[in-house]
Design a protein around this motif. Structure first.
Motif, PDB file in Angstrom:
ATOM      1  N   TRP A 143       0.806  -1.233   0.000  1.00  0.00           N
ATOM      2  CA  TRP A 143       0.000   0.000   0.000  1.00  0.00           C
ATOM      3  C   TRP A 143       0.834   1.277   0.000  1.00  0.00           C
ATOM      4  N   PRO A 144       1.932   1.353   0.788  1.00  0.00           N
ATOM      5  CA  PRO A 144       2.753   2.582   0.698  1.00  0.00           C
ATOM      6  C   PRO A 144       3.283   2.854  -0.715  1.00  0.00           C
ATOM      7  N   THR A 145       3.617   1.772  -1.486  1.00  0.00           N
ATOM      8  CA  THR A 145       4.137   2.036  -2.833  1.00  0.00           C
ATOM      9  C   THR A 145       3.049   2.641  -3.729  1.00  0.00           C
ATOM     10  N   TYR A 146       1.808   2.133  -3.588  1.00  0.00           N
ATOM     11  CA  TYR A 146       0.723   2.694  -4.409  1.00  0.00           C
ATOM     12  C   TYR A 146       0.368   4.109  -3.940  1.00  0.00           C
TER      13      TYR A 146
ATOM     14  N   LEU B 109       2.390   6.283  -2.451  1.00  0.00           N
ATOM     15  CA  LEU B 109       3.453   7.204  -2.841  1.00  0.00           C
ATOM     16  C   LEU B 109       3.380   7.520  -4.337  1.00  0.00           C
TER      17      LEU B 109
END
Lengths: 254, 57
Positions: free
Chosen positions: B15-18, B20
């Protein structure tokens, strides 16, 4: 030897033509790219099956690979524009190079951070001084160097020429990034989709990735067009076509 | 739904990659717009000043 450029190129390279072209095309590109990003994310998060080794962790690929690809593609665009600007002295080309740099830096940053977040669960570390990772970090510094070199000059044409030389020298980093996983033993995995004869990925995993790559490319094009418009207006503020736009009924440039 | 959000235990990385990515996309759109607007405003301001000066002369 003398290489000449085609007529349509010179026409498009004339600032007022390009300005109108970018104003027309830019918004369309942006909306299409955002729609494709949604489709790609939907396919990548919902439709693609979990990886047999990495489970759902592999879904980071759909935001990591396109940003890593874009980080080098933008550099290639920037360096090509800089070379055209140096060789044929086309002012618009320098404007394109200057406009591409911040976008390239953002996507390099995104590639590094999404890569770190993928590396932690799969390799057990956010960062390693690995050839692929290190050369990608150097790419980020090249963008920073390019931008700070530009801003160090008051004179526009000197900034254009000096930064163009830096952009061209930095091109050596591109093949290093690309072949780093083949030349040296790297913790980073090798190419997945570029082996066109036998891609090591199934179709339902592959199509969202290809859609995302297309989406990112169009997104870059849209942002680039908007940034080049700003660059061109700023550089051409004394030109007649800008003055004519300003003398219009609104007294404003559209 | 809960299962989807859990991402097979990789939620804290996926989720953090999406998120960001979304942030970087938005920043790029906004920054490009702002830059164009600031150049336009500077030009409009200059043009208005010129007009005033000419009307006074």
């Amino acid at each position: 030897m003398r290489i000449t450029l085609p007529t349509w190129f010179h026409k498009l390279a004339s600032p007022p033509h390009f300005y109108r072209f970018a104003r027309l095309l830019g918004p369309w590109l942006l909306w299409v790219s955002l729609l494709l990003m949604l489709i790609g994310a939907w396919g990548g998060l919902f439709l693609a099956p979990p990886d047999y080794q990495q489970g759902d962790g592999f879904r980071i690929i759909y935001v990591h690979v396109p940003s890593a690809y874009l980080s080098t593609m933008i550099y290639a665009v920037m360096a090509t524009a800089a070379a055209i600007g140096l060789i044929w002295r086309i002012k618009l080309a320098h404007a394109v190079a200057a406009a591409a740099a911040p976008v390239g830096a953002w996507f390099t940053f995104l590639a590094l951070v999404t890569g770190a977040l993928w590396g932690k669960p799969m390799w057990g570390t956010y960062w390693e001084w690995d050839p692929r990772l290190t050369s990608e970090l150097i790419l980020l510094f090249l963008y920073f160097g390019y931008m700070s070199l530009r801003s160090a000059f008051d004179d526009q044409s000197r900034a254009d020429r000096a930064s163009a030389v830096l952009a061209l020298v930095g091109v050596v980093n591109l093949p290093i990034i690309h072949y780093s996983v083949i030349w040296w033993s790297s913790i980073h995995q090798g190419p997945t989709i570029s082996k066109l004869d036998a891609p090591s990925i199934t179709t339902d995993m592959l199509w969202p990735l290809l859609v995302m790559i297309l989406a990112y490319t169009l997104f870059f094009a849209a942002v680039l067009l908007q940034r080049v418009r700003a660059e061109v207006l700023d550089r051409e503020r004394h030109a007649r076509w800008v003055q004519e736009l300003l003398a219009g009924p609104e007294g404003e440039v559209r | 739904m809960t299962e989807f959000l859990a991402m097979g235990g990789y939620a804290q990385y996926v989720w953090p990659t999406y998120g960001l990515t979304l942030i970087v996309v938005v920043i790029n759109v906004v920054a490009a717009r702002r830059r164009l607007r600031s150049v336009r405003e500077a030009l409009a301001l200059k043009a208005a000043r010129e007009r005033r000066r000419r009307s006074q002369a």
